[in-house]
Design an enzyme around this catalytic site. Structure first.
Site, short mmCIF file in Angstrom:
data_model
loop_
_atom_site.label_atom_id
_atom_site.label_comp_id
_atom_site.label_asym_id
_atom_site.label_seq_id
_atom_site.Cartn_x
_atom_site.Cartn_y
_atom_site.Cartn_z
N PHE A 153 0.68 -1.19 0.06
CA PHE A 153 0.02 -0.17 -0.12
C PHE A 153 0.87 1.32 0.12
O PHE A 153 1.71 1.48 1.04
CB PHE A 153 -0.96 -0.06 1.40
CG PHE A 153 -1.92 1.23 1.12
CD1 PHE A 153 -3.09 1.15 0.25
CD2 PHE A 153 -1.50 2.47 1.60
CE1 PHE A 153 -3.67 2.32 0.23
CE2 PHE A 153 -2.36 3.51 1.64
CZ PHE A 153 -3.67 3.34 0.63
N ASP B 117 9.14 3.01 2.27
CA ASP B 117 7.92 3.76 2.52
C ASP B 117 7.66 3.61 3.92
O ASP B 117 7.13 2.51 4.47
CB ASP B 117 6.67 3.29 1.57
CG ASP B 117 5.48 4.25 2.00
OD1 ASP B 117 5.46 4.82 2.97
OD2 ASP B 117 4.60 4.12 1.12
N LYS C 187 1.89 11.09 7.20
CA LYS C 187 1.34 10.93 8.64
C LYS C 187 1.79 11.52 9.80
O LYS C 187 1.33 12.71 9.85
CB LYS C 187 1.31 9.30 8.79
CG LYS C 187 0.27 8.70 7.54
CD LYS C 187 -0.25 7.45 7.67
CE LYS C 187 -1.44 7.00 6.86
NZ LYS C 187 -0.86 6.01 5.77
C1 LIG Z 1 -1.07 6.06 4.41
C2 LIG Z 1 -0.08 5.67 3.59
C3 LIG Z 1 0.26 6.10 2.34
C4 LIG Z 1 -0.54 7.18 1.78
O1 LIG Z 1 -0.38 8.37 2.53
P1 LIG Z 1 -1.55 9.70 2.11
O2 LIG Z 1 -1.29 10.64 2.96
O3 LIG Z 1 -3.05 8.88 2.47
O4 LIG Z 1 -1.68 9.84 0.68
C5 LIG Z 1 1.43 5.66 1.67
N1 LIG Z 1 2.25 4.51 2.10
C6 LIG Z 1 1.80 4.05 3.34
C7 LIG Z 1 2.66 2.95 3.74
C8 LIG Z 1 0.79 4.48 4.05
O5 LIG Z 1 0.72 3.74 5.28
#
Ligand SMILES: *Cc1c(COP(=O)(O)O)cnc(C)c1O
Length: 399
Positions: A141, A226, A255
């Site tokens: 994700f 990520d 986040k």
């Molecule tokens: C939440 C998340 C995203 C996307 O972030 P948004 O601020 O919702 O665009 C990308 N990668 C990971 C691992 C995430 O948990």
């Protein structure tokens, strides 16, 4: 009609139907607690998927937001502002990277990382134009833009949204040999999460990240981690890659970087990679704005001052031990690191959703992920007593 029903009706009448929230309407919050429109209190154990690691409305972060709001909020990058440089210096120093590029949302940080890797591939690795390939993992994700969903393996994230962006290859997660076999002379990057949060808090086998670091280095492939969900203390280290000494070439953050009050994201990298960007290549109207930078800097300060990483480690172990002690026959697996914990329900006992609804009635908010798993990811400011309070409610629901 209750205020809750009223608000939900209004919301459903006017908003797109792209979410399936629990039927609670939150009106205010403080620390780990939120209150609904009827005045009922809940312990927030989702913390907006880690965006609320500092808790709701942390006083120092709110103060930074207010003070900056009284000075200057948005300048655009057409001009300099006083706060962005200071924020990025703090971020780079803390994380141990040379350069940072600020954006707003996590998805944008991932898009930025992909663009950096592609341009690096052409300019520095010498991969023929438009041939650069990025390897990603199954069940990843990384966000919701067209390019990012193009390499999702989740059918629902993709269905109806084609045509898709080419240039990605999907391999199984946790399998270093699959990575070795997938690399070609045109491979420019390997993008992955150190723990797959949305996939159900999937922790890869021990040694995987170390192997991944070794293989990418050997093949001159950028390791892109990520840590939008796992970063900034969540897993009991500042970054989850520290567990295996797998410092990436590009790191994406988001986040918690916004301190729970404002969207702030960034990529971090070396000068060698970041120098591929020249004026006009890439940008964002709001990226690095004064308000975002003031908030981001305050979020990093609080993280250090309150030892949130250490807390996540200690309290994560405490919480995990408490969950294991419940020993419910309905639970298939309990896994995670720090305060990112997944409890997987056996399929014969239904999906995780009704468990989350029952917890909500008992005053504990969390959310199912990938049908079978309840994700517990409370604010890192949570206390032992509050974890005990939560365990007292989780026990009857799991049993
Ligand atoms: C939440 C998340 C995203 C996307 O972030 P948004 O601020 O919702 O665009 C990308 N990668 C990971 C691992 C995430 O948990």
């Amino acid at each position: 009609m209750s205020r809750t029903e009223q608000v939900i009706r209004q919301t459903e009448a006017y908003s797109a139907n792209n979410y399936h929230p629990l039927p609670v309407v939150i009106a205010r919050g403080e620390g780990v607690w939120v209150y609904d429109v009827e005045g009922k209190r809940y312990l927030d154990m989702l913390s907006a998927y880690s965006a609320l690691s500092h808790g709701h409305r942390h006083p120092k972060i709110v103060q930074a937001l207010k003070e900056q709001a009284d000075k200057i909020t948005i300048t655009s990058r057409a001009f300099h502002n006083e706060t962005m440089g200071s924020f990025l210096e703090k971020l780079c120093t803390l994380a141990g990277f040379e350069k940072a590029l600020p954006m707003n949302t996590g998805t944008e940080a991932v898009e930025t990382a992909i663009k950096a890797a592609r341009k690096w591939g052409e300019l520095k690795k010498g991969v023929p134009k438009n041939q650069g390939e990025i390897i990603v993992c199954e069940n990843n994700f990384h966000g919701r833009t067209v390019t990012v969903i193009s390499f999702s393996s989740e059918e629902q994230y993709r269905r109806g949204f084609g045509p898709y962006t080419p240039g990605f290859k999907i391999i199984p997660y946790g399998d270093a040999k699959a990575l070795e076999e997938a690399i070609t002379p045109n491979t420019i990057g390997f993008l992955l999460e150190p723990i797959q949060g949305e996939a159900g808090v999937i922790v890869p086998p021990e040694g995987y990240l170390r192997d991944v670091r070794r293989i990418t280095k050997k093949n001159n492939v950028l390791l892109i981690l990520d840590e939008i969900q796992t970063g900034l203390g969540r897993t009991g280290k500042l970054f989850a890659y520290e567990y295996e000494d797998a410092k990436p070439d590009i790191l994406t953050l988001g986040k918690a970087l916004g301190g729970g009050v404002y969207p702030v994201s960034a990529i971090l990298s070396s000068s060698d990679v970041m120098d591929v960007f020249t004026p006009g290549d890439h940008g964002s109207t709001f990226g690095g704005n004064p308000l975002a930078s003031a908030v981001g800097e305050a979020a990093l300060e609080v993280l250090q001052e309150e030892n949130l990483t250490q807390r996540a480690q200690e309290l994560g172990e405490y919480f995990m031990a408490g969950l294991r002690r419940i020993a419910s026959p309905k639970v298939k697996d309990i896994r995670g690191k720090g305060l990112l914990i997944g409890v997987e329900i056996k399929e014969e006992f239904g999906t995780a959703r009704p468990y989350c609804e029952n917890l909500m009635h008992l005053g504990l908010l969390c959310k199912e992920t990938h049908h079978q798993t309840i994700r517990f990811a409370p604010p890192l400011v949570i206390t032992k007593e509050q974890i005990d309070w939560a365990l007292d409610r989780i026990e009857p629901v799991l049993k």
